[in-house]
Structures are given as structure tokens and as C-alpha cells.
Design a protein around this motif. Structure first.
Motif: not given
Ligand code: KG4
Ligand code: ZN
Length: 331
Positions: A231-247
Motif C-alpha cells: 500500500k505504502e509504495n503504491m501510495a508513493t508511486s501514485f502521489q509522485n505522478r499526480v504531483v509531478e504533472i500538477l506541478v
């Protein structure tokens, strides 16, 4: 000018008194989150009923906290949309009744204008600015050349970012409310899952359904192989993509429009990963970044009272025929 503002578009019953669009005199927020958590999400019918039970208590409480009477209030503001229609109607009815009985102007406020003006409670907005709006229902980049002028540069083509968080949370067995918990897990894991960077193009639009589906597919595949996803790794991977594209797209919008002020609005503005990502990028590019305090990120009436002051100056007034709108454009 003292504005009494009412917000009831989803599962928070909130009333606030705001002076001159910037000073919070009092705010009361009654959250129904614990009730809806039993069902894994907001149940509209229950939300409206709870607003009915609570609205007068919350109005009284906000006045009491401010040590004011209705006679001291100059105008009534209310969220007319977008949101859950039954929930909106309760706040709207209360606002119209107050405006009618006490003979005060009624100011209709778009929920997203409220989220944007939450930033005005932190620091007076400086124009021109770009607003990144990220909530359960919205993902938009908006250009504002002056107060209460909204020009949409781009938006999501499918899921809103908060919605994607909530759906991913379900898939990885994170309980409601999913967004904040996935955010927390993201700081406990590592970026090990190969997820795509969604709609990585030159437009200002976003798309989160593909990323969400990638998470769902990965989770299913792992299950079929008899593996548990981490779970933790999936959360990190998902959040990193979301933040990268938003930024990335936000910084592009600032650069292309030669704008140096950025504000962030909506429930997902509470996301720690996004806050950190934007802070870093804005520091590198000398952009003035304002993000509301956590308590102003999620739904509250203070932001509606702040927006209403500028809506009023623009001449926005409503009669008693004002109706709630489940869906409406920010104009
Ligand atoms: O603005 P908001 O309170 O309601 C709408 O107007 O939609 O936003 C709620 C959304 C939900 O989808 C919730 O999961 C998400 O904001 N959210 C977060 C975080 N806190 C709230 N998403 C990611 N990280 C967070 N820390
Ligand atoms: Zn909201």
C-alpha cells in the motif's frame, strides 16, 4: 462590511462572519464525516437531512462566537453551486430566509470562487495570478487578471484529482476519507510501481482516469498472482505522478502567461506532497506562492464570505428566486 456566509454544498454545515473579505470574525464548521465514514463515502440523502438538523444551530453559534446580532450583519452570502443539490438547498433556504426577514442583500457565491478566495484570508491576492484548483470535483488552472475575473486555461478531461485519490484509496483498501490517508501513506513508502505520467503534453488539461486504471490493473494483477500490493509504495508511486504533472503544468501556465503569483485552492491543496512540490518549484522560479492554511483548504464558510465581498463589489446580487445548481461554470 460584515458578511454572514453559509456553505452546505457537501457534508460540512458551515457559517462564518467575515469583515471586508479578509478578516475572519467567526467560523463554525460542523462536519458529518464520521457519519458518512460508516458508508465509505458521502450519502447525499443523509447529508441533506443532517444539514436541516444543524443549520440553525450553526448560524446561532457563529453569531454568538462573533458576539454579534443579525442586525449587525450587512449582507448574507451563500454557496449556490456546484455541489449536492439537496445539501445546497438547505443552506440556500436558510440564506434566503435571513435575507428576507432582515432585509439584507443576498450574494450568490460559486463554490470554487470560495476555494480560491480562501487564499485572501491568508494574504491579499495579488494580480495577475494563476489559481490551481484541486478538489473532489475540480482540477483546473485559472487565470485571474483582477478580482473576481476567472479565465479557465485548462481542466481535467475525466476524473478530478480528489476523486482519483478517493478511488485509488478504495482499491488499495484505505478507508474513507481516502485522500488524506493516501497522502500520509505516500510518505511512508517508496516509488516502486511503474505508473504512467498522465496526459504529459503541452496543454493545460489533465487526465487522471488512466492513472487510476493503471493502479487498479496493477492491484488486480498482483492479486491474481497471489501477491499483496504494498500500500505504502503504491501510495508513493501514485502521489509522485499526480504531483509531478500538477506541478509541471502549473509552472508552464505561469511561464507562458508571464505570471508570478500562484494560489492553490480546494481540498487537495491540503496534500503534503503537492504543497512540497509546489514550494520547491516556486522557490526555483521566484514565484510568489500562497496556499491556504489546512483549515481553509477543506469546505468552510469563511472562504465563501471572503469571495462574497468581491462578488458584491462586482455587483453580484440574487433575489429570492435564487436556485441551487448541482453543476455550474465559474464565471
Ligand atoms: O474541496 P473539498 O473539501 O470538496 C470538494 O469541493 O470537492 O475536497 C475534497 C477532496 C476529496 O476528494 C478528498 O479526498 C481530497 O479533497 N483531499 C485530499 C487531501 N485532503 C483532502 N486529497 C489528497 N491529499 C490530501 N491530503
Ligand atoms: Zn470544496
Amino acid at each position: 462590511m460584515y458578511i454572514l456566509a453559509i456553505e452546505s454544498s457537501c457534508d460540512e454545515t458551515s457559517v462564518s462572519i467575515i469583515k471586508d473579505g479578509m478578516k475572519e470574525v467567526s467560523t463554525v464548521v460542523l462536519s458529518q464525516m464520521d457519519t458518512h465514514a460508516n458508508y465509505g463515502g458521502v450519502v447525499p440523502e443523509i447529508a441533506s437531512r443532517m444539514h436541516v438538523e444543524n443549520i440553525t444551530i450553526v448560524i446561532d453559534e457563529a453569531l454568538k462566537k462573533a458576539n454579534m446580532k443579525m442586525e449587525d450583519i450587512d449582507a448574507i452570502a451563500v454557496t449556490y453551486g456546484p455541489g449536492l443539490i439537496g445539501s445546497l438547498l438547505v443552506g440556500l433556504m436558510a440564506a434566503k430566509t435571513l435575507a428576507f426577514i432582515y432585509n439584507k442583500p443576498l450574494i450568490p457565491v460559486h463554490h470554487i470562487a470560495g476555494h480560491i478566495y480562501a487564499n485572501n484570508l491568508v494574504k491579499r491576492l495579488e494580480f495577475p495570478l494563476i489559481a490551481l484548483v484541486v478538489s473532489g470535483g475540480h482540477t483546473e488552472l485559472i487565470y485571474m487578471k483582477e478580482d473576481y475575473s476567472f479565465e479557465k486555461l485548462g481542466s481535467t478531461l475525466d476524473d478530478a484529482v480528489g476523486e482519483a485519490y478517493d478511488k485509488v484509496a478504495r482499491v488499495i483498501d484505505v478507508p474513507y476519507p481516502g485522500g488524506p490517508l493516501v497522502d500520509k501513506l505516500a510518505f511512508e513508502g517508496e516509488d516502486t510501481y511503474d505508473l504512467p505520467l498522465p496526459l504529459n503534453d503541452d496543454s493545460y488539461n489533465f487526465s487522471f482516469s488512466g492513472l487510476k486504471s493503471a493502479v487498479i490493473n496493477l492491484a488486480h494483477n498482483e492479486k491474481q498472482r497471489g501477491n499483496e500490493i504494498i500500500k505504502e509504495n503504491m501510495a508513493t508511486s501514485f502521489q509522485n505522478r499526480v504531483v509531478e504533472i500538477l506541478v509541471k503544468k502549473t509552472m508552464k501556465a505561469l511561464k507562458d502567461n508571464n505570471v508570478h503569483n500562484l494560489i492553490v485552492a480546494g481540498g487537495v491543496a491540503a496534500n503534503k506532497g503537492l504543497r512540497e512540490g509546489l514550494k520547491k518549484a516556486c522557490a526555483e522560479e521566484s514565484i510568489n506562492l500562497i496556499i491556504p492554511e489546512m483549515k481553509y483548504c477543506t469546505d468552510n464558510a469563511a472562504m465563501i464570505g471572503a469571495a462574497a465581498y468581491y462578488a458584491y463589489q462586482r455587483g453580484d446580487r440574487a433575489g429570492l428566486g435564487l436556485n441551487a445548481k448541482a453543476v455550474c461554470e465559474l464565471k
